[in-house]
Design an enzyme around this catalytic site. Structure first.
Site, short mmCIF file in Angstrom:
data_model
loop_
_atom_site.label_atom_id
_atom_site.label_comp_id
_atom_site.label_asym_id
_atom_site.label_seq_id
_atom_site.Cartn_x
_atom_site.Cartn_y
_atom_site.Cartn_z
N HIS A 1 0.98 -1.18 -0.40
CA HIS A 1 -0.07 0.17 0.02
C HIS A 1 0.78 1.59 -0.26
O HIS A 1 -0.22 2.30 -0.33
CB HIS A 1 -0.69 -0.12 0.94
CG HIS A 1 -2.70 -0.91 0.86
ND1 HIS A 1 -1.87 -2.37 1.48
CD2 HIS A 1 -3.77 -0.72 0.10
CE1 HIS A 1 -3.15 -2.86 1.15
NE2 HIS A 1 -3.66 -1.49 0.62
N CYS B 1 -10.82 -1.30 -10.00
CA CYS B 1 -10.24 -0.45 -9.23
C CYS B 1 -8.74 -1.33 -9.01
O CYS B 1 -7.83 0.11 -8.03
CB CYS B 1 -10.69 0.15 -8.48
SG CYS B 1 -11.14 -1.30 -7.01
#
Length: 774
Positions: free
Chosen positions: A387, A701
């Site tokens: 992330h 996405c």
């Protein structure tokens, strides 16, 4: 009661008295003060080094003082001497491990011998004229973890060197290290031809986590604070500062113990062991003695750290070598307490062109740094789907990861070029390399201008198929990209990121303000709010989650929300209040079965009813419910799932890792399984067909959507909604406007049946042969 470890340290210092006399203590402090004056004086680095060896010889009563400097190829060159033949300077050289000087450098430890010439490691160099000198004492000149040279004194008579004399010479070497490591002892041309390996350009290879080029200066994440003063003006005051820092360190460790009070036994044992290290008498006494001899507290701590690192790095026992990491972290924390700083990100002295260098990094830690000055990120570890890489893409900075020995080879403020396109890092590059990359960056800037020119052009393929391009975002700094890129909306708003950058949990009012601002900026364009997706590699600083053996498969995302419904309901309540009658699109991550979706829907209905009772006008029909398809179990529940949702979005990162049982955070798994493999593409194709049949909108996405080649494959499978980082929209739009989709779709369907591993090479070839711009 006071902390017993800190109390023990405090008691041990009550008896400490700064010697008012005594040859060694007085000489050490006087000599260090005079050396400091020489270092601060005028003249070239060579002339200052000549003065230094002369001064050391005079003050210590030695017949010889010599300084050897590490050069390219692991060679120690005699750079300055008082007592040996001056003609040997810059001519006498010893390999690391050769002779007594080479042995000191090889093992990073001092040597003191009454009869040096009888030692088996002695290497005779006739040009030096050292025949008359019997005894020898030498110490490594160290900066950080590297030996930069060797400092030697010699006497004609045979004599045994006292331990205090060795300590004094080690302290002197700390001062000399500043001059040696500064890079002033040779011209840039000499460095390139035969110079200091610390200053030579280095090229590191890694993997690209985000493309792009950047030039800047290295900032080490949580580095050692810069030691601006080595010699102490007042040793008694330095001891007081050291004691205060030790007590502060113990207090911080006690806070960690309080946080882990309810954690499993192993976690608490680790912190208890850490606390034990912090109270180690041997470690503390060595630092105290270095301070007494005339060093500042910071310089003393770093000197002991260098010695400990050098000693323990020679060990072969894996367990003992791991303990070195504990001492490294402990020492770094102590230096931070002495400096009165928490993190490098808070420093006001950071350069304007930051290239952040770290072993690993969390997304919130990256956001601590000023985005306006952040140019690139380099990691020793890291994986494409981490992330922190996702955040870096949102910031539009290049990222290179898995660079071996990164923290060993890079010093603070080193000039660095980061080539995120090829996964290369150039440390201390030459002028030619800087000029070439500056030109490449100018060309990239021109390409960005071309992308900006596409803003108002439709996202339509060459054969007329319309595609909707949306943004992935999670920070307010992303919102202006809605206008600048011409995106149709926000396909993924990561609500956890604003939570991660706060020091406290945001209440309902704070969340309402946040979501309302996003909807206001979107101005009627759709926004898919994903509920909190914390866990795995995303944690909240104020949320004490228990350690998990496999966090990617553990307690995370809606699993937390279902177990802690108050947290989930507060977020849903804030979203409903922020919408104020506008369409609200709520997307739930990590749903594994339809029963979970039913429970989540129940909580949403409870919050709608609650707001109705309080007088809010909430239109249930304006609330759209979606699910992230990322857990493979949903693939066998599609009819039931699609009957209960208004839209679905494919999270390709997690879907890929769960489909192949491949931990995306494990660097060893990078490249092992490809998103363009037939199994992954068939799963995506079947999802598209099922959603089309049920007339449920589908989007992608995950990271696949923002890469032109992967996006081309998604379009060929029938995906018509893509959501990506703002920086990717220009390249993806360029690709799709050059693509004849009908011909490609037929080609892709056939190709999926004949290739066992990955279609990447043949898709690249198709694009090249058919003029598709990637």
């Amino acid at each position: 009661m006071p902390d017993t470890a800190a109390a023990t340290v405090r008691e041990s210092f009550k008896s400490v008295k700064i010697p008012s006399g005594g040859l060694h203590a007085a000489m050490a402090r006087r000599l260090l003060t005079r050396l400091r004056d020489v270092m601060a004086g005028s003249g070239s680095a060579q002339s200052r080094l000549d003065k230094i060896v002369t001064l050391i010889a005079a003050e210590t009563g030695a017949d010889v003082c010599s300084c050897y400097v590490m050069r390219a190829g692991e060679v120690l060159e005699l750079f300055a001497t008082r007592g040996l033949n001056q003609s040997a300077v810059h001519k006498t050289r010893l390999r690391v491990g050769e002779g007594l000087v080479g042995d000191i450098a090889a093992h990073a430890r001092p040597v003191a011998l009454a009869n040096a010439q009888s030692h088996p490691n002695f290497a005779y160099r006739p040009e030096t004229g050292e025949d008359p000198f019997q005894s020898l004492m030498g110490v490594p000149i160290m900066r950080g973890s590297r030996v930069r040279g060797v400092l030697v004194i010699q006497h004609k008579e045979r004599r045994a060197y006292a331990e205090e004399e060795v300590e004094t010479l080690q302290n002197i070497a700390m001062v000399v290290a500043e001059l040696v490591a500064a890079g002033e002892l040779a011209s840039s041309q000499e460095i390139l031809l035969s110079g200091d390996p610390v200053l030579l350009p280095s090229r590191l290879s890694g993997i690209s986590l985000n493309p792009g080029l950047a030039i800047g200066r290295a900032v080490l994440h949580r580095p050692l604070p810069t030691i601006r003063q080595t010699v102490a003006d007042n040793p008694a005051l330095e001891l007081q500062r050291f004691l205060a820092a030790i007590e502060s360190l113990h207090s911080a460790i006690n806070d960690l113990l309080a946080i882990t009070a309810n954690a499993n036994g192993e976690s608490r044992d680790i912190i208890e062991t850490y606390k034990m290290f912090a109270a180690d008498r041997g470690w503390l006494n060595r630092i105290r003695e270095a301070i007494e001899s005339g060093l500042t507290a910071e310089a003393a701590v770093q000197r002991v750290q260098n010695e400990t690192r050098a000693r323990m790095s020679q060990l072969t026992d894996a367990y003992l070598r791991e303990r070195l990491l504990d001492f490294e972290d402990l020492t770094n924390r102590l230096l931070q307490h002495l400096a009165g700083k928490d993190t490098a990100a808070e420093s006001g002295t950071l350069p304007d062109d930051i290239v952040l260098v770290a072993r690993s990094l969390g997304p919130a830690e990256l956001l601590d740094y000023d985005r306006r000055r952040l140019r690139a990120l380099i990691l020793e570890e890291g994986s494409p789907a981490s992330h922190v890489a996702i955040i870096a893409r949102a910031l539009d900075i290049p990222v290179v990861a898995q660079c071996a020995d990164l923290l060993t080879l890079v010093d603070p403020l080193d000039p660095i070029i980061v080539d995120g396109d090829s996964g290369q890092v150039l440390v201390r590059p030459g002028d030619d390399a800087q000029a070439a990359y500056t030109q490449s960056m100018a060309l990239k800037s021109e390409r960005k201008k071309l992308y900006a020119g596409l803003r108002d052009l439709p996202a339509v393929t060459a054969d007329g198929v319309a595609v909707s391009l949306h943004l992935n975002c999670g920070m307010s700094i992303d919102l202006p990209y809605l206008e600048s890129t011409g995106a149709k909306g926000i396909g993924l708003y990561r609500t956890e990121i604003p939570f991660m950058v706060r020091s406290t949990y945001p209440d309902v009012a704070a969340q309402v303000e946040l979501y309302k601002r996003v909807l206001d900026v979107a101005a009627g364009r759709p926004v898919n709010f994903r509920t909190l997706d914390i866990g795995a590699d995303k944690s909240l600083p104020y949320f004490a989650a228990e350690p998990q053996e496999n966090p990617a498969l553990g307690w995370r995302a809606i699993r937390m929300g279902l177990d802690r419904p108050a947290m989930l309901r507060q977020q849903l309540r804030a979203m409903l209040m922020a919408a104020e009658g506008r369409e609200l699109r709520v997307m739930f991550p990590m749903v594994s079965e339809v029963a979970e979706l039913m429970s989540l829907g129940h909580f949403l209905d409870l919050e709608i009813a609650r707001l109705h009772r309080k007088g809010y006008d909430v239109d249930r029909a304006a609330v759209k419910v979606g699910v992230m398809v990322e857990v493979p179990s949903l693939l066998w529940q599609l009819p039931e799932l699609l009957a209960r949702v208004d839209f679905i979005s494919i999270g390709s990162n997690d879907l890929l890792q769960y489909l192949f049982a491949c931990d995306r955070g494990d660097a060893r798994m990078t490249g092992r399984f490809d998103s363009l493999s037939p199994p992954m593409l068939r799963v995506l194709r079947d999802l598209v067909r099922a959603a089309d049949k049920a007339k449920i909108p589908l989007s992608v996405c995950g990271e696949m959507a923002g890469k032109p080649l992967e996006a081309m494959a998604l379009l060929g499978l029938g995906v018509r909604n893509l959501s990506m980082a703002p920086s990717a929209i220009g390249a993806v739009k360029t690709m799709l406007r050059s693509l004849d989709l009908a011909g490609f779709s037929a080609y892709l369907e056939e190709a999926m049946e004949g290739h066992p591993h990955s279609l990447r090479p043949i898709l690249n070839a198709f694009a090249r042969d058919h003029g598709v711009v990637l």
